[in-house]
Enzyme design. Structure first.
Site, PDB file in Angstrom:
ATOM      1  N   ASP A  32      -2.325 -17.791   0.857  1.00 23.03           N
ATOM      2  CA  ASP A  32      -3.723 -17.397   1.002  1.00 23.03           C
ATOM      3  C   ASP A  32      -4.518 -18.582   1.565  1.00 23.03           C
ATOM      4  OD1 ASP A  32      -5.624 -15.030  -0.577  1.00 23.03           O
ATOM      5  OD2 ASP A  32      -6.619 -16.856   0.138  1.00 23.03           O
ATOM      6  N   ASN A  88      -5.857  -5.337  -5.241  1.00 19.33           N
ATOM      7  CA  ASN A  88      -7.203  -4.761  -5.264  1.00 19.33           C
ATOM      8  C   ASN A  88      -7.322  -3.581  -4.297  1.00 19.33           C
ATOM      9  OD1 ASN A  88      -8.000  -6.909  -6.982  1.00 19.33           O
ATOM     10  ND2 ASN A  88      -8.419  -8.227  -5.225  1.00 19.33           N
ATOM     11  N   GLN A  95     -11.527  -5.733  -3.225  1.00 14.11           N
ATOM     12  CA  GLN A  95     -10.801  -5.783  -1.947  1.00 14.11           C
ATOM     13  C   GLN A  95     -11.756  -6.202  -0.829  1.00 14.11           C
ATOM     14  OE1 GLN A  95      -8.909  -2.090  -0.704  1.00 14.11           O
ATOM     15  NE2 GLN A  95      -7.596  -3.165   0.768  1.00 14.11           N
ATOM     16  N   HIS A 101      -2.277  -5.419   0.303  1.00 15.55           N
ATOM     17  CA  HIS A 101      -1.616  -6.695   0.020  1.00 15.55           C
ATOM     18  C   HIS A 101      -1.564  -6.914  -1.485  1.00 15.55           C
ATOM     19  CE1 HIS A 101      -5.916  -7.471   0.598  1.00 15.55           C
ATOM     20  NE2 HIS A 101      -5.795  -8.375  -0.355  1.00 15.55           N
ATOM     21  N   HIS A 103      -1.546  -9.961  -4.324  1.00 12.45           N
ATOM     22  CA  HIS A 103      -1.742 -11.388  -4.610  1.00 12.45           C
ATOM     23  C   HIS A 103      -0.641 -11.880  -5.545  1.00 12.45           C
ATOM     24  CE1 HIS A 103      -5.977 -11.823  -3.114  1.00 12.45           C
ATOM     25  NE2 HIS A 103      -5.965 -10.525  -3.300  1.00 12.45           N
TER      26      HIS A 103
HETATM   27  P1  AMP Z   1      -8.674  -9.158  -1.374  1.00 12.55           P
HETATM   28  O1  AMP Z   1     -10.002  -9.689  -1.844  1.00 12.55           O
HETATM   29  O2  AMP Z   1      -7.781  -8.640  -2.450  1.00 12.55           O
HETATM   30  O3  AMP Z   1      -8.843  -8.186  -0.222  1.00 12.55           O
HETATM   31  O4  AMP Z   1      -7.900 -10.423  -0.817  1.00 12.55           O
HETATM   32  C1  AMP Z   1      -8.071 -10.917   0.463  1.00 12.55           C
HETATM   33  C2  AMP Z   1      -7.512 -12.315   0.477  1.00 12.55           C
HETATM   34  O5  AMP Z   1      -7.196 -12.658   1.804  1.00 12.55           O
HETATM   35  C3  AMP Z   1      -8.469 -13.397  -0.029  1.00 12.55           C
HETATM   36  O6  AMP Z   1      -7.866 -14.081  -1.115  1.00 12.55           O
HETATM   37  C4  AMP Z   1      -8.668 -14.313   1.174  1.00 12.55           C
HETATM   38  O7  AMP Z   1      -8.742 -15.664   0.800  1.00 12.55           O
HETATM   39  C5  AMP Z   1      -7.438 -14.022   1.995  1.00 12.55           C
HETATM   40  N1  AMP Z   1      -7.554 -14.208   3.425  1.00 12.55           N
HETATM   41  C6  AMP Z   1      -8.529 -13.725   4.232  1.00 12.55           C
HETATM   42  N2  AMP Z   1      -8.276 -14.064   5.520  1.00 12.55           N
HETATM   43  C7  AMP Z   1      -7.120 -14.757   5.517  1.00 12.55           C
HETATM   44  C8  AMP Z   1      -6.328 -15.374   6.524  1.00 12.55           C
HETATM   45  N3  AMP Z   1      -6.693 -15.364   7.805  1.00 12.55           N
HETATM   46  N4  AMP Z   1      -5.190 -15.996   6.159  1.00 12.55           N
HETATM   47  C9  AMP Z   1      -4.816 -16.031   4.851  1.00 12.55           C
HETATM   48  N5  AMP Z   1      -5.506 -15.457   3.869  1.00 12.55           N
HETATM   49  C10 AMP Z   1      -6.653 -14.837   4.191  1.00 12.55           C
END
Ligand code: AMP
Ligand code: ZN
Length: 136
Positions: A32, A88, A95, A101, A103
């Site tokens: 992440d 999420n 989300q 995805h 975590h």
């Molecule tokens: P969610 O809030 O469950 O949708 O998680 C999205 C996650 O994606 C967050 O923890 C962000 O830090 C991560 N994220 C967003 N953009 C990127 C990216 N380009 N590369 C890696 N992680 C990302």
């Protein structure tokens, strides 16, 4: 199916570079970008599914075994003390990227992180009503 406006479609399929921990024909696991603990990773399918509701059963069937394998590898390599697996769906549930995805969050005794779930305080009658509503 892929979505050309989806950043995780691009990351999963290698069009945008990422810190990849694992890749196969159906999934990529990356670090992440804004980790909540050391080693916080995201497991994502290469095909675009917005969330758990849309996830194809055949992909769903592979996702948890892969999460389990990654948890074991990451725990061994990082020496973490515990592990959260979080997924999420929809904005209200946290989300922010609308490509399914999972975590993978290593936990450490000293990580000072709080992933809090607080009881919402339901009565026994309310609990019974909820069970009636859901159970088949
Ligand atoms: P969610 O809030 O469950 O949708 O998680 C999205 C996650 O994606 C967050 O923890 C962000 O830090 C991560 N994220 C967003 N953009 C990127 C990216 N380009 N590369 C890696 N992680 C990302
Ligand atoms: Zn996508």
């Amino acid at each position: 199916m892929r979505d050309e406006n989806c950043i995780f479609c691009k990351i999963a399929n290698g069009e945008i570079p990422s810190r990849t921990l694992y890749e196969d024909d159906a999934f990529r696991v990356i670090l992440d970008l804004n980790p909540v603990t050391k080693g916080h990773a995201l497991l994502m399918p290469k095909e675009h599914y917005k969330n758990l509701y849309e996830l194809e059963d055949s992909t769903a069937a592979k996702a948890l075994p892969l999460a389990k394998k990654m948890a074991a590898v990451m725990t061994e390599k990082l020496g973490c003390d515990g592990f959260n697996v979080i997924q999420n769906n929809h904005e209200i549930a946290g989300q922010t990227v609308f490509h399914f995805h999972i975590h993978l969050i290593p936990r450490y005794h000293d990580d000072k992180q709080q992933l809090v779930m607080k009881p919402c305080g339901m009565t026994a009658e309310e609990m019974d009503a909820v069970r009636e509503l859901i159970a088949e």
